[in-house]
Scaffold this active site. Structure first.
Site: not given
Length: 596
Positions: A434, A321, A584, A498, A184
């Site tokens: 979700e 991912d 990302t 996304e 992160e």
């Protein structure tokens, strides 16, 4: 009487003075968490960055130094095929409609940004219902750093200048957190500074300076026996010169998604340490790729201590991912100077097509696809679970199809993207949850609607195998299941990007205006459900048009979601995909060369 009054004056004065000294400066963390003047910079940084008694990270002699660094690939870059569609000149009327939508997105961004600036400046995140703040990512002003390049892209010059002044106050040498999430910190902070630096062509050296502070900090997590990072870094041990070791339970995405940012650091600074760090991970992943229980894919969890890949769960969704997302993107950032990432992408994509993808059964016969999960390799069947997090895959497959000349997979990219658009459109709020389970087609080439199969899939999903039509109808009603959906285990919408990410990428690849129309539907529905007095909030249930809002707004709302909505209504040369690679967290990193 006069003498009596004089006798009380001195002690009273001293008491008042002492009270002022004690209470005029509150202890760290006790400051009022917002400022009513939106033009001011709000509260100072969190207490931990100010305390002299706290541990501050200073580089210690490495316990496991590198003997020889792996250098960046050299030589002339290999031409990479063109990604973006050759857009025609638009008419005045078309431009007017597009810009109107673009301005609506920009206004939504400004609303959320002003709420953050007024109530949570220099904090990680704004709580959009209570106008308070939360520290989720080290307390280093995550939303501010994550939003820097969004401010640039949207032409919010004054706001960018304010943010630029504020980043001097961020102290990356200390945090109140006992562990630092390397992934992160890498994608939000390091990516945030690098994206803003590249977008402004290096005009603001402070951005590279702060990027270097972040990169040098998290580089300390690589000082392990096998040079694999401790993904949840016990940074105080390293600060004190003590040893650390990578976890035996490391999330795949947290291990294998540091490539772009560290590569760009080595390109900009000529310091080989950063590229060396991630190249060692890539080499390990490449070596393991053909030897996992699903060859071509890596499991969700990795034993980074012994570099074993024995977990039986495989997905391209959460926890995995961005590893797959970064394969074609790192290839581009390196200027195709190596075929390593092409080979890894080929192996991964072949396995994804064979083992994970399925066609969803829809009432109107729409040809859409989703990536499922493998929960146990003892079973050959996939779990037909769609996730919002998996919606990145359409864009990634689209990019891979272009840069690796796999043109036959463009249709797969579109079907994956359309699957996520469908998941938005079938919900009462027009927003995808979700997670949801979809009824898979028996035959992907001939898939007519089968009501009985849908009901059977629902009964199986709810473990009501022996019950019949009446039970299925009851489950559909009580769970508000749209046709084709068999379960919604997580009905929230967390402001995720996304789906619009893939819609944007596929629009830039194909030029199909239907994708812009879908984006506009998505944006209007999201704004309607998430708007609050102070910013925008996640919602608890996309099946309910009057859903309760949740008091959180992650930094990616400003960094990714609204940025992608803005970009799909921008002119095609704004963050051209033939000039930039988006990490990302949607931070644009400058590619070393253009396309052919």
């Amino acid at each position: 009487m006069l003498c009596v009054r004089k006798s009380y004056f001195l002690p009273t004065f001293l008491l008042v003075s002492l009270a002022y000294i004690l209470f005029s400066s509150l202890p760290p963390g006790a400051e009022i968490p917002y400022n009513d003047n939106p033009t001011e910079h709000g509260p100072p940084p969190p207490g931990p960055s100010k305390g002299d008694d706290l541990i501050h990270y200073r580089k210690q002699p490495e316990l496991h130094p590198v003997d020889e660094y792996i250098p960046l690939p050299t030589g002339a870059p290999t031409p990479i095929p063109h990604i973006q569609h050759d857009f025609p000149v638009e008419s005045w009327f078309t431009r007017r409609r597009r810009v109107k939508k673009q301005n609506a997105v920009r206004n939504a961004f400004k609303h959320a940004w002003n709420g953050y600036k007024k109530h949570a400046w220099l904090r990680d995140e704004l709580s959009p219902l209570t106008a308070e703040y939360r520290e989720s990512f080290g307390g280093w002003a995550a939303t501010l750093v994550d939003s820097l390049d969004s401010l640039i892209i949207m032409g919010l010059t004054d706001e960018f200048e304010d943010a630029l002044q504020a980043i001097n106050q961020i102290d990356f040498s200390t945090t109140g957190a006992t562990q630092i999430n390397i992934f992160e910190t890498n994608i939000r902070y390091l990516g945030g500074f690098l994206g803003a630096y590249d977008l402004t062509n290096g005009s603001y050296p402070i951005l590279l300076k702060k990027a270097t502070e972040v990169a040098d900090l998290i580089y300390g997590a690589f000082d392990t026996r096998n040079r694999m990072p401790q993904s949840r870094w016990e940074w105080t041990r390293s600060a004190l010169g003590l040893g650390i070791q990578p976890s035996r339970n490391t999330i795949l995405a947290e291990l294998g998604s540091l490539n772009l940012e560290f590569t760009r650091m080595s390109q900009l600074t000529n310091d080989p340490r950063y590229f060396d760090a991630i190249q060692r991970i890539t080499d390990r992943l490449e070596s393991a790729q053909p030897r996992t229980q699903v060859p071509g894919l890596w499991p969700m969890m990795v034993d980074a201590h012994d570099m074993e890949f024995n977990d039986p769960r495989f997905t391209v969704g959460g926890m995995a991912d961005s590893v797959y997302e970064y394969l074609p993107k790192e290839h581009m950032l390196l200027g195709a100077r190596t075929n390593q990432y092409r080979k890894m992408y080929d192996a991964a994509m072949n396995s994804i097509k064979k083992r994970l993808l399925f066609r969803g059964m829809t009432k109107d016969g729409k040809d859409i696809m989703f990536p499922g999960d493998i929960r146990s390799t003892a079973k050959d069947n996939i779990e037909p679970q769609a996730e919002h997090l998996k919606c990145f895959l359409g864009g990634t497959v689209g990019i891979g199809a272009k840069v690796f000349n796999r043109s036959e997979e463009l249709s797969i990219a579109r079907k994956l993207t359309d699957g996520c658009i469908w998941a938005y459109d079938v919900m009462p709020t027009g927003i995808m949850p979700e997670a949801l389970y979809v009824s898979p087609c028996k035959n992907p080439d001939d898939c007519e609607w089968d009501e009985q199969k849908w009901h059977t899939d629902i009964l199986r999903r709810f473990a009501e195998y022996t019950k019949g039509e009446e039970a299925a109808q009851s489950i559909i009603s009580s769970n508000k299941l749209p046709p084709g959906v068999t379960q919604i285990p997580d009905p929230r919408y967390n402001l995720r990007p996304e789906a619009i990410e893939s819609v944007f990428i596929m629009y830039r690849i194909t030029g199909d205006k239907e994708l812009q129309d879908a984006a506009w539907r998505m944006f209007r529905n999201i704004e309607k459900m998430t708007l609050t007095r102070f910013a925008h909030a996640a919602i608890s249930d996309v099946r309910n048009p009057h859903s309760r809002q949740l008091d959180n707004m992650e930094s990616f709302w400003l960094s990714e979601t609204l940025k992608y909505f803005y970009l799909i209504f921008s002119e095609p040369n704004v963050v051209d995909l033939d000039e930039y690679v988006l990490n990302t967290e949607a931070h644009p990193l400058k590619r070393p060369s253009g396309s052919t």
